[in-house]
Design a protein around this motif. Structure first.
Motif, PDB file in Angstrom:
ATOM      1  N   PRO A 116      -7.389  10.585  18.571  1.00 31.81           N
ATOM      2  CA  PRO A 116      -6.591  11.519  17.757  1.00 31.81           C
ATOM      3  C   PRO A 116      -5.466  10.826  17.002  1.00 31.81           C
ATOM      4  N   ARG A 117      -4.855   9.825  17.606  1.00 32.97           N
ATOM      5  CA  ARG A 117      -3.772   9.124  16.928  1.00 32.97           C
ATOM      6  C   ARG A 117      -4.296   8.305  15.748  1.00 32.97           C
ATOM      7  N   ALA A 118      -5.457   7.687  15.910  1.00 37.29           N
ATOM      8  CA  ALA A 118      -6.061   6.955  14.792  1.00 37.29           C
ATOM      9  C   ALA A 118      -6.453   7.913  13.672  1.00 37.29           C
ATOM     10  N   LEU A 119      -7.008   9.069  14.023  1.00 38.24           N
ATOM     11  CA  LEU A 119      -7.343  10.073  13.017  1.00 38.24           C
ATOM     12  C   LEU A 119      -6.087  10.603  12.334  1.00 38.24           C
ATOM     13  N   ASN A 120      -5.028  10.745  13.115  1.00 35.13           N
ATOM     14  CA  ASN A 120      -3.761  11.204  12.550  1.00 35.13           C
ATOM     15  C   ASN A 120      -3.283  10.267  11.455  1.00 35.13           C
ATOM     16  N   ARG A 121      -3.252   8.966  11.760  1.00 36.94           N
ATOM     17  CA  ARG A 121      -2.739   8.023  10.780  1.00 36.94           C
ATOM     18  C   ARG A 121      -3.651   7.942   9.552  1.00 36.94           C
ATOM     19  N   ALA A 122      -4.958   8.018   9.763  1.00 36.40           N
ATOM     20  CA  ALA A 122      -5.881   7.991   8.624  1.00 36.40           C
ATOM     21  C   ALA A 122      -5.657   9.193   7.717  1.00 36.40           C
ATOM     22  N   THR A 123      -5.547  10.366   8.318  1.00 35.89           N
ATOM     23  CA  THR A 123      -5.375  11.581   7.529  1.00 35.89           C
ATOM     24  C   THR A 123      -4.026  11.594   6.822  1.00 35.89           C
ATOM     25  N   LEU A 124      -2.979  11.170   7.507  1.00 36.93           N
ATOM     26  CA  LEU A 124      -1.665  11.107   6.859  1.00 36.93           C
ATOM     27  C   LEU A 124      -1.688  10.168   5.665  1.00 36.93           C
ATOM     28  N   ALA A 125      -2.404   9.043   5.804  1.00 38.91           N
ATOM     29  CA  ALA A 125      -2.499   8.100   4.684  1.00 38.91           C
ATOM     30  C   ALA A 125      -3.199   8.747   3.494  1.00 38.91           C
ATOM     31  N   ARG A 126      -4.301   9.477   3.753  1.00 40.50           N
ATOM     32  CA  ARG A 126      -5.033  10.125   2.651  1.00 40.50           C
ATOM     33  C   ARG A 126      -4.183  11.225   2.003  1.00 40.50           C
ATOM     34  N   GLN A 127      -3.318  11.838   2.817  1.00 39.85           N
ATOM     35  CA  GLN A 127      -2.489  12.949   2.336  1.00 39.85           C
ATOM     36  C   GLN A 127      -1.169  12.491   1.712  1.00 39.85           C
ATOM     37  N   HIS A 128      -0.954  11.182   1.643  1.00 38.12           N
ATOM     38  CA  HIS A 128       0.304  10.631   1.125  1.00 38.12           C
ATOM     39  C   HIS A 128       1.507  11.073   1.956  1.00 38.12           C
ATOM     40  N   LEU A 129       1.279  11.248   3.242  1.00 38.80           N
ATOM     41  CA  LEU A 129       2.360  11.621   4.144  1.00 38.80           C
ATOM     42  C   LEU A 129       2.808  10.457   5.021  1.00 38.80           C
ATOM     43  N   LEU A 130       2.050   9.381   5.003  1.00 38.18           N
ATOM     44  CA  LEU A 130       2.457   8.180   5.733  1.00 38.18           C
ATOM     45  C   LEU A 130       3.428   7.376   4.867  1.00 38.18           C
ATOM     46  N   THR A 131       3.073   7.231   3.610  1.00 30.49           N
ATOM     47  CA  THR A 131       3.934   6.618   2.597  1.00 30.49           C
ATOM     48  C   THR A 131       3.843   7.475   1.350  1.00 30.49           C
ATOM     49  N   ARG A 132       4.972   7.803   0.783  1.00 26.70           N
ATOM     50  CA  ARG A 132       4.942   8.639  -0.416  1.00 26.70           C
ATOM     51  C   ARG A 132       4.258   7.919  -1.576  1.00 26.70           C
ATOM     52  N   SER A 133       3.630   8.711  -2.433  1.00 27.16           N
ATOM     53  CA  SER A 133       2.852   8.182  -3.543  1.00 27.16           C
ATOM     54  C   SER A 133       3.630   8.267  -4.851  1.00 27.16           C
ATOM     55  N   SER A 134       3.245   7.426  -5.793  1.00 16.54           N
ATOM     56  CA  SER A 134       3.828   7.471  -7.136  1.00 16.54           C
ATOM     57  C   SER A 134       2.976   8.307  -8.095  1.00 16.54           C
ATOM     58  N   LEU A 135       1.965   9.012  -7.588  1.00 19.76           N
ATOM     59  CA  LEU A 135       1.142   9.878  -8.427  1.00 19.76           C
ATOM     60  C   LEU A 135       1.997  10.936  -9.115  1.00 19.76           C
ATOM     61  N   SER A 136       1.533  11.405 -10.250  1.00 14.81           N
ATOM     62  CA  SER A 136       2.171  12.563 -10.878  1.00 14.81           C
ATOM     63  C   SER A 136       1.825  13.810 -10.064  1.00 14.81           C
ATOM     64  N   ALA A 137       2.552  14.881 -10.317  1.00 13.66           N
ATOM     65  CA  ALA A 137       2.280  16.126  -9.605  1.00 13.66           C
ATOM     66  C   ALA A 137       0.841  16.579  -9.826  1.00 13.66           C
ATOM     67  N   LEU A 138       0.370  16.518 -11.067  1.00  8.84           N
ATOM     68  CA  LEU A 138      -0.981  16.983 -11.369  1.00  8.84           C
ATOM     69  C   LEU A 138      -2.028  16.063 -10.741  1.00  8.84           C
ATOM     70  N   GLU A 139      -1.788  14.770 -10.743  1.00  7.60           N
ATOM     71  CA  GLU A 139      -2.713  13.828 -10.093  1.00  7.60           C
ATOM     72  C   GLU A 139      -2.788  14.095  -8.598  1.00  7.60           C
ATOM     73  N   ALA A 140      -1.655  14.413  -7.983  1.00  8.10           N
ATOM     74  CA  ALA A 140      -1.654  14.702  -6.552  1.00  8.10           C
ATOM     75  C   ALA A 140      -2.392  15.992  -6.240  1.00  8.10           C
ATOM     76  N   VAL A 141      -2.190  17.021  -7.061  1.00  6.66           N
ATOM     77  CA  VAL A 141      -2.915  18.289  -6.865  1.00  6.66           C
ATOM     78  C   VAL A 141      -4.417  18.044  -6.948  1.00  6.66           C
ATOM     79  N   GLU A 142      -4.834  17.198  -7.879  1.00  2.00           N
ATOM     80  CA  GLU A 142      -6.257  16.877  -8.005  1.00  2.00           C
ATOM     81  C   GLU A 142      -6.752  16.126  -6.782  1.00  2.00           C
ATOM     82  N   HIS A 143      -6.030  15.097  -6.346  1.00  2.00           N
ATOM     83  CA  HIS A 143      -6.461  14.317  -5.190  1.00  2.00           C
ATOM     84  C   HIS A 143      -6.580  15.191  -3.946  1.00  2.00           C
TER      85      HIS A 143
END
Length: 365
Positions: free
Chosen positions: A11-38
Motif C-alpha cells: 500500500p505504501r508503494a502504491l501510495n507513492r506511485a499514485t501521489l506522483a501521478r497526481q502531482h501530489l508528491l511534487t507540485r507540477s509546472s503544468l498549466s491549469a488546463l494541462e493538469a485538468v486534462e492529465h
C-alpha cells in the motif's frame, strides 16, 4: 478478482506511485488546463473544489487561470463519471461523456415509475430544443416538460433530460469569485461543435493508468462508473506491465511510469471535498488507512481532507478568516510545522496575503 505472480506493491508503494501521478508528491509546472486534462477531470459537485484540487498539485497556480479557461469555454462542468459533475477540458467533455453515455441512460431504470407514458426520444428532442434556445435551470426545464407530460414525476423528467443529453453548466456558474445559479445547455451548443462518436475505452484506460495507476480493472471501473472493462485491458496487455497488491490482485501500469521508492517523503496536502484521489479506486487503502475508512464522509456529505505522509490523516474546514485542522491522531511537532506551512501556502494561493488564523481542533465526527 484476478490473481497474478507479478512483483508485489505494498500500500505504501502504491501510495507513492499514485501521489506522483497526481502531482501530489511534487507540485507540477503544468498549466491549469494541462493538469485538468492529465487528471481526466476534477470532481466538481461544488464550485470551489476544482480550484483547491489544483492548488494542491500545481506550482504557481492562480484560481483566475482556471476561471478564465471556463470563461473561454476551454473547460466545462458536465456530468460524466459516476453520474457526478466533473470539470473537464472541452475536448474531454466531447469524448468522455459519450464513453459513459450508456451508463447514464441505464440510470433511468431507477426512475421508470415516474416516466410511465413518457416518450423518451421526444423528451430528448424537446429538452435539446429548450436548452439550446437559451440556457435553462432544472426548474425551468421541469416546468416546460410538465406541460407535455403533466402526469409524470417532475424530478424524473429532469433526470431523464440530464441522462439523455450532455448538459453543461454555463458560466458564470463555476467562475472564481463570482456566483450564478445552475443553468444548462448542451455541450455541443456551448462549444459550437458536435460530440465525438462513442469511443472504445482503450485510450481512456491508458490515460487512467497515467493519472491513477498502477490499478486493477475494478479500480478503473470504480473511477468511471462503468462495467465490463476487462476486454479493454486484455487488448492492451501487450503494451502494459503488471504487478500485484498484497492480496494478489493484478494491477496494470504503463511501462516507465513513475514508481517512487516507498520511503520517498510525501509533504502534507490539503484536498477539497470529493477529490478524485480518494474516489477513483475500488481498494482505497493506498490513500485511506483501513481504520479510517468512512471517516471523511457523513451521509451524502464529503469533508475536505488532509494528507500527512501521503495518507488520509485528518479533516479541515475554512470559515471566514480561520482554518481549522482536525487530525485523526497525534501529529509530531515536525508534522504540525509542515502542516501549518502548507496551510499558509494554500491560503496565500487561494485568498492572497490575507490574515488567517490556522488552528488545530479535534475531530468530533
Amino acid at each position: 478478482m484476478t490473481k497474478t505472480n507479478g512483483p508485489v506493491l505494498t500500500p505504501r508503494a502504491l501510495n507513492r506511485a499514485t501521489l506522483a501521478r497526481q502531482h501530489l508528491l511534487t507540485r507540477s509546472s503544468l498549466s491549469a488546463l494541462e493538469a485538468v486534462e492529465h487528471l481526466l477531470g476534477l470532481q466538481a459537485q461544488n464550485v470551489k473544489p476544482p480550484y483547491y484540487a489544483l492548488a494542491a498539485r500545481l506550482d504557481g497556480f492562480r484560481p483566475e487561470e482556471l476561471s478564465q479557461a471556463l470563461q473561454a469555454r476551454d473547460a466545462v462542468r458536465i456530468v460524466t463519471m459516476r453520474s457526478t459533475i466533473h470539470l473537464h477540458t472541452a475536448e474531454d467533455a466531447l469524448t468522455l461523456r459519450p464513453l459513459v453515455q450508456g451508463a447514464r441512460e441505464r440510470e433511468l431504470h431507477n426512475f421508470r415509475k415516474g416516466l410511465v407514458g413518457v416518450d423518451l426520444d421526444r423528451l430528448t428532442a424537446l429538452s435539446r430544443k429548450l436548452v439550446e434556445e437559451e440556457p435553462r435551470t432544472m426548474q425551468q426545464l421541469r416546468e416546460a416538460l410538465l406541460v407535455e407530460w403533466p402526469d409524470a414525476d417532475p424530478q424524473s423528467l429532469s433526470v431523464a433530460a440530464r441522462c439523455r443529453l450532455p448538459l453543461v453548466q454555463v458560466t458564470p456558474r463555476g467562475l472564481w469569485g463570482r456566483s450564478g445559479q445552475v443553468a444548462l445547455t448542451t455541450v455541443e451548443h456551448w462549444l459550437g461543435r458536435p460530440a465525438e462518436p462513442v469511443p472504445t475505452p482503450d485510450a481512456t484506460v491508458l490515460r487512467y493508468l497515467a493519472a491513477f495507476g498502477p490499478a486493477s480493472v475494478k479500480d478503473m471501473q470504480t473511477w468511471a462508473g462503468l462495467t465490463r472493462l476487462r476486454d479493454a485491458f486484455e487488448r492492451l496487455r501487450p503494451r502494459l506491465v503488471t504487478f500485484r497488491d498484497e492480496h494478489g490482485v493484478e494491477l496494470f501500469d504503463l511501462p516507465g511510469a513513475p514508481l517512487p521508492d516507498a520511503d520517498t517523503p510525501a509533504p502534507p496536502r490539503f484536498l477539497p471535498e470529493f477529490d478524485n484521489l480518494l474516489l477513483s479506486h475500488a481498494d482505497r487503502t493506498r490513500v485511506v488507512p483501513p481504520e479510517l475508512k468512512g471517516r471523511y464522509w457523513q451521509g451524502n456529505r464529503a469533508y475536505c481532507t488532509l494528507l500527512v505522509d501521503g495518507f488520509l490523516a485528518g479533516l479541515w474546514r475554512l470559515e471566514e478568516e480561520s482554518l481549522t485542522i482536525e487530525p485523526f491522531g497525534e501529529l509530531t511537532g515536525a508534522q504540525r510545522e509542515d502542516v501549518v506551512e502548507e496551510a499558509e501556502r494554500m491560503l496565500t494561493t487561494m485568498a492572497g496575503p490575507s490574515s488567517f488564523d490556522v488552528r488545530f481542533g479535534t475531530v468530533l465526527r
